[in-house]
Design a protein around this motif. Structure first.
Motif, PDB file in Angstrom:
ATOM      1  N   GLU A 546       0.436  -0.891  -0.498  1.00  0.00           N
ATOM      2  CA  GLU A 546      -0.145   0.312  -0.182  1.00  0.00           C
ATOM      3  C   GLU A 546       1.178   1.344   0.127  1.00  0.00           C
ATOM      4  OE1 GLU A 546      -3.515   0.331   2.714  1.00  0.00           O
ATOM      5  OE2 GLU A 546      -3.545  -1.550   2.099  1.00  0.00           O
ATOM      6  N   PRO A 547       0.353   1.804  -0.081  1.00  0.00           N
ATOM      7  CA  PRO A 547       1.287   3.349  -0.675  1.00  0.00           C
ATOM      8  C   PRO A 547       1.691   3.856   0.957  1.00  0.00           C
ATOM      9  CG  PRO A 547      -0.700   4.211  -1.374  1.00  0.00           C
ATOM     10  CD  PRO A 547      -1.059   2.497  -1.217  1.00  0.00           C
ATOM     11  N   ARG A 548       1.036   3.866   1.792  1.00  0.00           N
ATOM     12  CA  ARG A 548       1.514   4.085   3.050  1.00  0.00           C
ATOM     13  C   ARG A 548       2.419   2.984   3.161  1.00  0.00           C
ATOM     14  NH1 ARG A 548      -3.367   3.959   8.285  1.00  0.00           N
ATOM     15  NH2 ARG A 548      -3.496   4.837   6.885  1.00  0.00           N
ATOM     16  N   GLU A 549       2.418   1.911   3.379  1.00  0.00           N
ATOM     17  CA  GLU A 549       3.747   0.700   3.681  1.00  0.00           C
ATOM     18  C   GLU A 549       5.089   1.480   3.205  1.00  0.00           C
ATOM     19  OE1 GLU A 549       2.498  -3.368   3.378  1.00  0.00           O
ATOM     20  OE2 GLU A 549       0.382  -3.025   3.987  1.00  0.00           O
ATOM     21  N   LYS A 550       4.536   1.477   1.620  1.00  0.00           N
ATOM     22  CA  LYS A 550       5.868   2.010   0.358  1.00  0.00           C
ATOM     23  C   LYS A 550       6.321   3.069   1.144  1.00  0.00           C
ATOM     24  CE  LYS A 550       3.623   1.015  -3.364  1.00  0.00           C
ATOM     25  NZ  LYS A 550       3.665   0.873  -4.622  1.00  0.00           N
ATOM     26  N   LEU A 551       5.700   4.274   2.117  1.00  0.00           N
ATOM     27  CA  LEU A 551       5.822   5.030   2.010  1.00  0.00           C
ATOM     28  C   LEU A 551       7.160   5.578   3.798  1.00  0.00           C
ATOM     29  CD1 LEU A 551       6.220   8.452   1.224  1.00  0.00           C
ATOM     30  CD2 LEU A 551       3.809   8.960   2.333  1.00  0.00           C
ATOM     31  N   ALA A 552       5.977   4.364   4.651  1.00  0.00           N
ATOM     32  CA  ALA A 552       7.387   4.616   5.664  1.00  0.00           C
ATOM     33  C   ALA A 552       7.418   3.580   5.837  1.00  0.00           C
ATOM     34  CB  ALA A 552       6.341   3.620   6.506  1.00  0.00           C
ATOM     35  N   GLN A 553       8.037   2.142   4.510  1.00  0.00           N
ATOM     36  CA  GLN A 553       9.246   2.330   4.110  1.00  0.00           C
ATOM     37  C   GLN A 553      10.383   3.289   3.757  1.00  0.00           C
ATOM     38  OE1 GLN A 553       9.498  -1.026   1.947  1.00  0.00           O
ATOM     39  NE2 GLN A 553       8.595  -2.830   3.290  1.00  0.00           N
ATOM     40  N   SER A 554      10.096   3.865   2.613  1.00  0.00           N
ATOM     41  CA  SER A 554      11.557   4.882   2.611  1.00  0.00           C
ATOM     42  C   SER A 554      11.704   5.480   3.022  1.00  0.00           C
ATOM     43  CB  SER A 554      10.902   5.547   1.106  1.00  0.00           C
ATOM     44  OG  SER A 554       9.507   5.551   0.571  1.00  0.00           O
ATOM     45  N   TYR A 555      10.741   6.559   3.918  1.00  0.00           N
ATOM     46  CA  TYR A 555      10.727   7.486   4.473  1.00  0.00           C
ATOM     47  C   TYR A 555      11.869   6.943   6.104  1.00  0.00           C
ATOM     48  CZ  TYR A 555      10.654   9.806   8.955  1.00  0.00           C
ATOM     49  OH  TYR A 555      10.364  10.950  10.169  1.00  0.00           O
ATOM     50  N   SER A 556      11.246   5.472   6.697  1.00  0.00           N
ATOM     51  CA  SER A 556      12.416   5.238   7.681  1.00  0.00           C
ATOM     52  C   SER A 556      13.430   5.112   6.927  1.00  0.00           C
ATOM     53  CB  SER A 556      12.056   3.902   8.295  1.00  0.00           C
ATOM     54  OG  SER A 556      11.430   2.941   6.804  1.00  0.00           O
ATOM     55  N   CYS A 557      13.785   4.027   5.775  1.00  0.00           N
ATOM     56  CA  CYS A 557      14.941   3.958   4.877  1.00  0.00           C
ATOM     57  C   CYS A 557      16.130   5.639   4.972  1.00  0.00           C
ATOM     58  CB  CYS A 557      14.884   3.486   4.056  1.00  0.00           C
ATOM     59  SG  CYS A 557      16.487   3.196   2.692  1.00  0.00           S
ATOM     60  N   LYS A 558      14.730   6.257   4.174  1.00  0.00           N
ATOM     61  CA  LYS A 558      16.114   7.894   4.034  1.00  0.00           C
ATOM     62  C   LYS A 558      16.304   8.090   5.631  1.00  0.00           C
ATOM     63  CE  LYS A 558      16.878   6.486   0.324  1.00  0.00           C
ATOM     64  NZ  LYS A 558      18.054   6.129  -0.305  1.00  0.00           N
ATOM     65  N   ALA A 559      15.761   8.188   6.388  1.00  0.00           N
ATOM     66  CA  ALA A 559      15.720   9.346   7.944  1.00  0.00           C
ATOM     67  C   ALA A 559      16.959   8.394   8.826  1.00  0.00           C
ATOM     68  CB  ALA A 559      14.392   9.143   8.424  1.00  0.00           C
ATOM     69  N   ALA A 560      16.960   6.944   8.646  1.00  0.00           N
ATOM     70  CA  ALA A 560      17.715   6.438   9.965  1.00  0.00           C
ATOM     71  C   ALA A 560      18.748   6.925  10.072  1.00  0.00           C
ATOM     72  CB  ALA A 560      17.025   4.703   9.796  1.00  0.00           C
ATOM     73  N   ILE A 561      19.240   6.518  11.060  1.00  0.00           N
ATOM     74  CA  ILE A 561      21.157   6.730  10.844  1.00  0.00           C
ATOM     75  C   ILE A 561      21.716   5.530   9.873  1.00  0.00           C
ATOM     76  CG2 ILE A 561      21.112   7.367  13.533  1.00  0.00           C
ATOM     77  CD1 ILE A 561      21.694   4.716  14.198  1.00  0.00           C
ATOM     78  N   LYS A 562      22.421   6.405   9.353  1.00  0.00           N
ATOM     79  CA  LYS A 562      23.458   5.158   8.397  1.00  0.00           C
ATOM     80  C   LYS A 562      24.174   4.580   9.052  1.00  0.00           C
ATOM     81  CE  LYS A 562      21.275   7.268   4.739  1.00  0.00           C
ATOM     82  NZ  LYS A 562      19.857   7.424   5.880  1.00  0.00           N
ATOM     83  N   ALA A 563      24.766   3.612   8.400  1.00  0.00           N
ATOM     84  CA  ALA A 563      25.916   2.960   8.415  1.00  0.00           C
ATOM     85  C   ALA A 563      26.894   3.996   8.368  1.00  0.00           C
ATOM     86  CB  ALA A 563      26.322   2.198   7.380  1.00  0.00           C
ATOM     87  N   GLY A 564      27.806   4.553   9.420  1.00  0.00           N
ATOM     88  CA  GLY A 564      29.250   5.577   9.348  1.00  0.00           C
ATOM     89  C   GLY A 564      29.032   6.890  10.818  1.00  0.00           C
TER      90      GLY A 564
END
Ligand code: ADP
Ligand code: MG
Length: 611
Positions: A546-564
């Motif tokens: 669903e759009p909300r799941e996709k959005l939540a996924q891309s948001y969490s991926c991009k807003a999360a702290i990164k390796a490094g």
């Protein structure tokens, strides 16, 4: 002296045998419908009165029978479906025992009307208590209609055992449901006491799911399909948020026959295991296709039990397929298997060993990625971290502090409620992993995946909240967007706002960003917004989300702290606290593992220690 052993009369023997095949009205419905399917019918109508106790009629448009067969059909062990033992080993029809009609006729009043499509005239047969009353030529529509009245009229014991109409009706309904699911192209009408209960046209399975189980369920499942040479399995799996409290909504079909198999059910259950709350079961519909030679369906007169030639291979195959399907839907990690095992074997696709141990082996990942699935498990993990100390406090998953201080956002530990006793040190290695000793060995956490999980669940929760939280930007950004992106942002605006983005359009492609979610590190917001959009677009073809799941996924991926990203002790602590407050801490929204546990036993094994 008269002998004490007597040969039973044929009618008595028939009644006894009938008891095994026809236990209740629903069993008669099942046998009749199976006959219709075997007769290549594409459409069938079931009409019952008084929950089948008074009458049952099944009308089909199948091949029909000639006069001779119409009479023979009621003889015991009369079947057109097998002739030799070879045939018995290679059954492709639902019936083969040749006893259903004989059994039904032995305990009721039956009338059969049938006509082959090419014949000018049909045949009518009337049988009562197994005794032929009448056989005549009669006009009939092509196909077969069998009606029976007064079921168990001559076996009062059985009749008295029948349950209430509600119960018997629901058994019949279940039978029809299963038949309807087994082959979605069948047109099925079900009428009970003059009321049309079901009227389903030919359709694809997913539509049929909707028809039978309703819209909500149809949206809570996803399909999967695995085809291999000797075995195929496809069907639908319930998403873990659609768990059932009973096992009854588990449908297993073997070569289009509804069957019951504890072993296969268990394989599915195992595949779901750490996604399930205790006491709940996944919804599933599984169609298993296998060479009939490799399975014996002649185990019981009801034909619902089967014996597989190689049960453990099938177990592994089903387990692995379901696991893979869940993983493909970002629900389960697919790693952590013994790296020494060849890939094919890890996936359970190579059937070299069939022992219990190979089954164990193929699910060894559980040892590495141990799910803290229940409260008890979580507290075990917590106290494990504190090595014996029972400093266990409670945390509510919905109350997570979101600090927006410097460093990684929202990661400062919540002082009031900590999952772990941090007298034990946490180490960050390569600015990527957090490592800490636990009672049984060592726990390694992927910081990015962990934060992703936290942000993902928080975002999903925000979509369901009525109020939004947002940090106001002191200096709003003016962003010039590509027309396509601007259109997407317009479309996703309500969701973006629920997440905490505050966006105002200025013209068609100019956007003013003046508020951002609490978790976003100020300074990176512009970039993060663009990255979310880009990632969302990449995943746009994915119709299963669903759009909300996709959005939540891309948001969490991009807003999360990164390796490094370096983390200090307090930030690591905060991250772990938040991680263990999520519902599925051990897998990130993309299905990769978050936590890997290395047990002392495993270390000992690798160092060649015997103790
Ligand atoms: P089985 O299905 O095991 O062969 P049954 O007693 O159910 O045994 O049926 C006996 C035979 O009657 C079948 O093998 C088939 O030839 C014939 N028959 C039964 N029902 C139908 C039907 N609806 N249409 C055509 N033939 C039928
Ligand atoms: Mg039959």
């Amino acid at each position: 002296m008269a002998s004490t052993i007597k040969i039973l009369s044929q009618t008595l023997a028939d009644k006894i045998a009938a008891g095994e095949v026809v236990q209740r009205p629903a069993s008669a419905v099942k046998e009749l419908l199976e006959n219709s399917i075997d007769a290549k019918a594409t459409s069938m109508t079931v009409i019952i009165t008084n929950a089948g106790k008074s009458s049952i009629q099944v009308i089909d448009n199948g091949i029909g029978m000639d006069r001779e067969d119409a009479e023979l059909a009621f003889a015991r062990h009369a079947t057109s479906k097998i002739a030799t033992y070879e045939d018995l080993e290679n059954i492709r029809t639902l019936g083969f025992r040749g006893e259903a009609l004989a059994s039904i006729a032995a305990v009721s009043h039956v009338e059969l009307r049938t006509r082959q499509h090419t014949a000018d005239i049909g045949t009518k047969v009337r049988i009562e208590g197994g005794i032929l009353q009448e056989i005549t030529e009669e006009a009939a529509t092509p196909g077969t209609s069998i009606s029976l009245r007064n079921l168990f009229y001559n076996t009062p014991g059985r009749r008295n055992f029948l349950k209430s109409n509600n119960t018997e009706f629901s058994h019949i309904f279940t039978v029809i449901q299963r038949i309807a699911l087994s082959q979605a192209k069948l047109v099925i009408t079900f009428i009970s006491d003059d009321e049309t209960i079901l009227q389903i046209r030919s359709m694809d399975v997913h539509e049929r799911l909707k028809e039978i189980f309703g819209e909500k369920l149809a949206q809570s499942v996803f399909s999967f399909d695995q085809r291999d040479d000797f075995l195929s399995v496809n069907g639908f799996l319930g998403k873990p948020d659609f768990l059932r409290k009973t096992r009854t909504e588990q449908y297993l079909f073997l070569n289009n026959r509804y069957i019951v198999s504890r072993s296969i059910n268990h394989a599915v259950f195992k595949a779901y295991e750490h996604l399930l709350e205790k006491g709940s079961f996944p919804f599933f519909i599984l169609f298993l296709t296998i060479d009939p030679h490799r399975v014996d369906v002649n185990v019981h007169p009801s034909k619902m039990e089967v014996k597989f030639e190689d049960e453990s291979s099938i177990y592994r195959y089903v387990f692995t397929t379901v696991r893979k399907a869940l993983a493909a839907h970002d629900l389960v990690p697919m790693v952590g298997l013994d790296s020494q095992t060849p890939m094919g074997d890890r996936l359970g696709l190579i059937s070299t060993h069939h022992s219990e141990t190979s089954i164990q082996r193929s699910i060894d990942w559980r040892e590495l990625v141990r799910p803290p699935e229940q409260a008890a498990e979580i507290s075990r993990l917590r106290s494990a971290v504190s090595r014996g100390d029972d400093v266990i406090m409670h945390a509510e998953s919905d109350e997570i502090s979101a600090s927006t201080s410097h460093g990684a956002p929202g990661l400062s530990p919540d002082q009031t409620k900590s999952f772990v006793d941090y007298r034990f040190p946490l180490w960050q290695v390569h600015n990527k992993y957090i490592i800490t000793p636990i009672e049984s060995g060592v726990m390694v956490v992927d910081q990015h995946a962990a934060h992703e999980r936290v942000l993902y669940e928080r975002t999903i929760a925000r979509f369901n909240e009525t109020t939004t939280q947002s940090q106001q930007l002191l200096f709003p950004h003016t962003i010039e967007m590509m027309p396509g992106d601007a259109a997407l942002v317009t479309q996703l605006l309500p969701l973006l706002e629920a997440m905490g983005f505050s966006l105002k359009f200025f013209g068609k492609t100019t956007v003013i960003l003046d508020g951002i979610p609490m978790d976003v590190k100020p300074g990176k917001e512009k970039q993060i917004l663009q990255e979310i959009i880009d990632l969302y677009k990449e995943d746009e073809h994915n119709v299963n989300l669903e759009p909300r799941e996709k959005l939540a996924q891309s948001y969490s991926c991009k807003a999360a702290i990164k390796a490094g990203d370096p983390l200090n002790q307090a930030e690591m602590q905060g991250l772990l606290d938040q991680l263990f407050a999520t519902t599925i801490p051990y897998v990130c929204p993309h299905g990769r593992p978050v936590i890997v546990k290395l047990s002392l036993a495993e270390l000992d094994r690798r160092f060649g220690r015997t103790s």
